[in-house]
Design an enzyme around this catalytic site. Structure first.
Site, mmCIF file in Angstrom:
data_model
loop_
_atom_site.group_PDB
_atom_site.id
_atom_site.type_symbol
_atom_site.label_atom_id
_atom_site.label_comp_id
_atom_site.label_asym_id
_atom_site.label_seq_id
_atom_site.Cartn_x
_atom_site.Cartn_y
_atom_site.Cartn_z
ATOM 1 N N THR A 347 0.819 -1.219 0.000
ATOM 2 C CA THR A 347 0.000 0.000 0.000
ATOM 3 C C THR A 347 0.850 1.265 0.000
ATOM 4 O O THR A 347 0.382 2.336 0.413
ATOM 5 C CB THR A 347 -0.941 0.007 1.211
ATOM 6 O OG1 THR A 347 -0.175 -0.168 2.410
ATOM 7 C CG2 THR A 347 -1.979 -1.097 1.097
ATOM 8 N N ASP A 348 2.086 1.155 -0.458
ATOM 9 C CA ASP A 348 2.999 2.304 -0.492
ATOM 10 C C ASP A 348 2.504 3.335 -1.495
ATOM 11 O O ASP A 348 2.224 3.009 -2.657
ATOM 12 C CB ASP A 348 4.397 1.815 -0.888
ATOM 13 C CG ASP A 348 5.492 2.811 -0.593
ATOM 14 O OD1 ASP A 348 5.198 4.011 -0.459
ATOM 15 O OD2 ASP A 348 6.660 2.378 -0.507
ATOM 16 N N ARG A 349 2.402 4.601 -1.072
ATOM 17 C CA ARG A 349 1.981 5.691 -1.944
ATOM 18 C C ARG A 349 3.172 6.482 -2.475
ATOM 19 O O ARG A 349 2.991 7.418 -3.258
ATOM 20 C CB ARG A 349 1.044 6.635 -1.175
ATOM 21 C CG ARG A 349 -0.175 5.968 -0.565
ATOM 22 C CD ARG A 349 -1.214 5.618 -1.604
ATOM 23 N NE ARG A 349 -2.324 4.857 -1.029
ATOM 24 C CZ ARG A 349 -3.449 4.620 -1.663
ATOM 25 N NH1 ARG A 349 -3.640 5.095 -2.877
ATOM 26 N NH2 ARG A 349 -4.400 3.906 -1.095
ATOM 27 N N ILE A 350 4.377 6.153 -2.042
ATOM 28 C CA ILE A 350 5.584 6.843 -2.522
ATOM 29 C C ILE A 350 6.278 5.968 -3.561
ATOM 30 O O ILE A 350 6.340 6.317 -4.732
ATOM 31 C CB ILE A 350 6.511 7.208 -1.349
ATOM 32 C CG1 ILE A 350 5.793 8.189 -0.405
ATOM 33 C CG2 ILE A 350 7.814 7.822 -1.864
ATOM 34 C CD1 ILE A 350 6.563 8.546 0.837
#
Length: 401
Positions: A347-350
């Site tokens: 779920t990494d947004r970066i």
């Protein structure tokens, strides 16, 4: 040191304050047991020439070590820290202080076993935590010996490769001949990749966690992170260190706010859904706040007081200059070490999962052996700090194979 470690350790690339209790709970750690304290040391590196051709006359970096270097000098492990972190990656530096941000996997008998390996972690150049006495770094807040005043924005531009070269200088002084592993989360993962490109024969294994390529999209995001600092009138083009001048705390807090939310996921934020702090009514008064806004404002105000705005800007630029000496990612990785373990957060947004998979494909096309294990949990990017414990056996096996 305790305050800084608690504020920074729960945040991966650049999020704001995260209490040590949240980290311990996320990792499933037991209460800290009595153990030998980790000594914070200082490397006096003398003159350092940057990749851009400038000379820094007085390189000083803080670091910590545990374990014993073998006679061959090849059982060393280098742990690189995230954007807002420092070298306190494991153990305790004071008797009642918090444990390091990767304590779940580093220490005696743990996945990165300090009984077998000589483990080193270093405060980077231009470290954002320079106001903290427990962080030792050289950067824009350092006194320029030629003027007797802080460098400010006249400090030389620092690239990711300069982090590597300053660390190499330290490792050489310690007698390290080869790294059994270079690893780290986020900005630390980028440093690991840069190490792999710069010194492939020096690194036996590479473990970048929640990290992939800094492409134009991420360079743009980094620019957004930095923008509020430059808009703060107290910044004064970086000249705010003088007596009687106020640092640009408002702009710095807004910068931390952007990256704090960027580094977390919707599942984490759900705890604030439809909530309003007591006494607030955003439907009636435009100045009132929602619960998520209050949490962000309170958190980043505290974080701004423990960091330096100019150093934040220099750290942003170092990240933007990731692998900048190579024409492409493929060219940089062509001669890299063979063994890789990559740990992205789903779920990494970066560093999105697809970006990590793209990077892994570049490595495989170059003939590298790439293992991948996905980090789960509600914290998004921060799972690369708080969610490592379930992968301890995978890391232990990677080091042993």
């Amino acid at each position: 040191m305790e305050r800084r470690s608690m504020l920074g350790a729960g945040l991966a690339i650049a999020a704001a304050a995260g209490p040590g209790a949240e980290r311990a709970a996320a990792q499933g750690q037991a209460p800290a047991q009595a153990s030998a304290l980790i000594e914070k040391k200082v490397f006096e590196g003398g003159a350092f020439r940057t990749r851009g051709g400038a000379t820094i006359p007085n390189l000083r970096l803080g670091y910590q070590t545990e374990g014993r270097l073998n006679a061959a000098g090849d059982n060393a492990v280098l742990i690189c820290h995230f954007f807002s972190g420092n070298s306190h990656a494991w153990g305790q530096v004071t008797a009642n202080g918090p444990r390091g941000w990767w304590d779940a996997i580093i220490g005696p008998g743990k996945a990165i076993d300090t009984g077998r390996y000589f483990v080193v972690a270093v405060d980077t150049l231009v470290n954002v935590n320079v106001p903290d006495a427990g962080t030792v770094t050289t950067g824009p807040a350092t006194l320029n010996p030629d003027t007797g005043r802080p460098w400010g924005m006249s400090f030389p531009v620092i690239a990711m490769r300069d982090f590597v070269e300053s660390q190499k200088k330290l490792l050489d002084s310690l007698g390290v001949k080869k790294l059994a592993l270079v690893a780290g989360p986020s900005n630390g993962g980028l440093q690991s990749i840069e190490w792999a490109a710069a010194y492939p024969d020096f690194c036996a294994r590479v473990m970048p966690v929640i990290a992939a390529e800094i492409d134009a999209w991420l360079q743009g995001w980094l620019n957004i992170w930095a923008a509020p600092i430059r808009l703060d009138p107290n910044w004064r083009e970086g000249d705010y260190y003088g007596q009687g001048r106020e640092p640009p705390l408002r702009g710095l807090a807004e910068a931390w706010k952007i990256v704090t939310l960027h580094a977390r996921d919707r599942a984490w934020a759900a705890q604030y859904d439809h909530k309003v702090p007591e006494g607030q009514d955003p439907a009636r008064r435009i100045g009132d706040r929602f619960a998520i806004e209050k949490w962000l404002d309170d958190t980043v105000a505290a974080r701004a007081r423990t960091s330096d705005a100019n150093s934040f800007l220099y750290m942003v630029r170092a990240n933007q200059l990731f692998l900048n000496e190579y024409p492409s990612l493929a060219a940089a990785m062509a001669g890299a070490p063979r063994r890789w373990l990559m740990l992205p957060a789903t779920t990494d947004r970066i560093f999105a999962l697809e970006a990590v998979r793209d990077f892994a494909e570049v490595l495989r096309k170059a003939g590298k052996q790439v293992e991948m294990a996905e980090l789960a949990g509600p914290l998004g990017h921060l799972n690369g700090v708080a969610g490592m414990a379930p992968h301890a056996d995978r890391i232990r096996h990677f080091l042993a194979s």
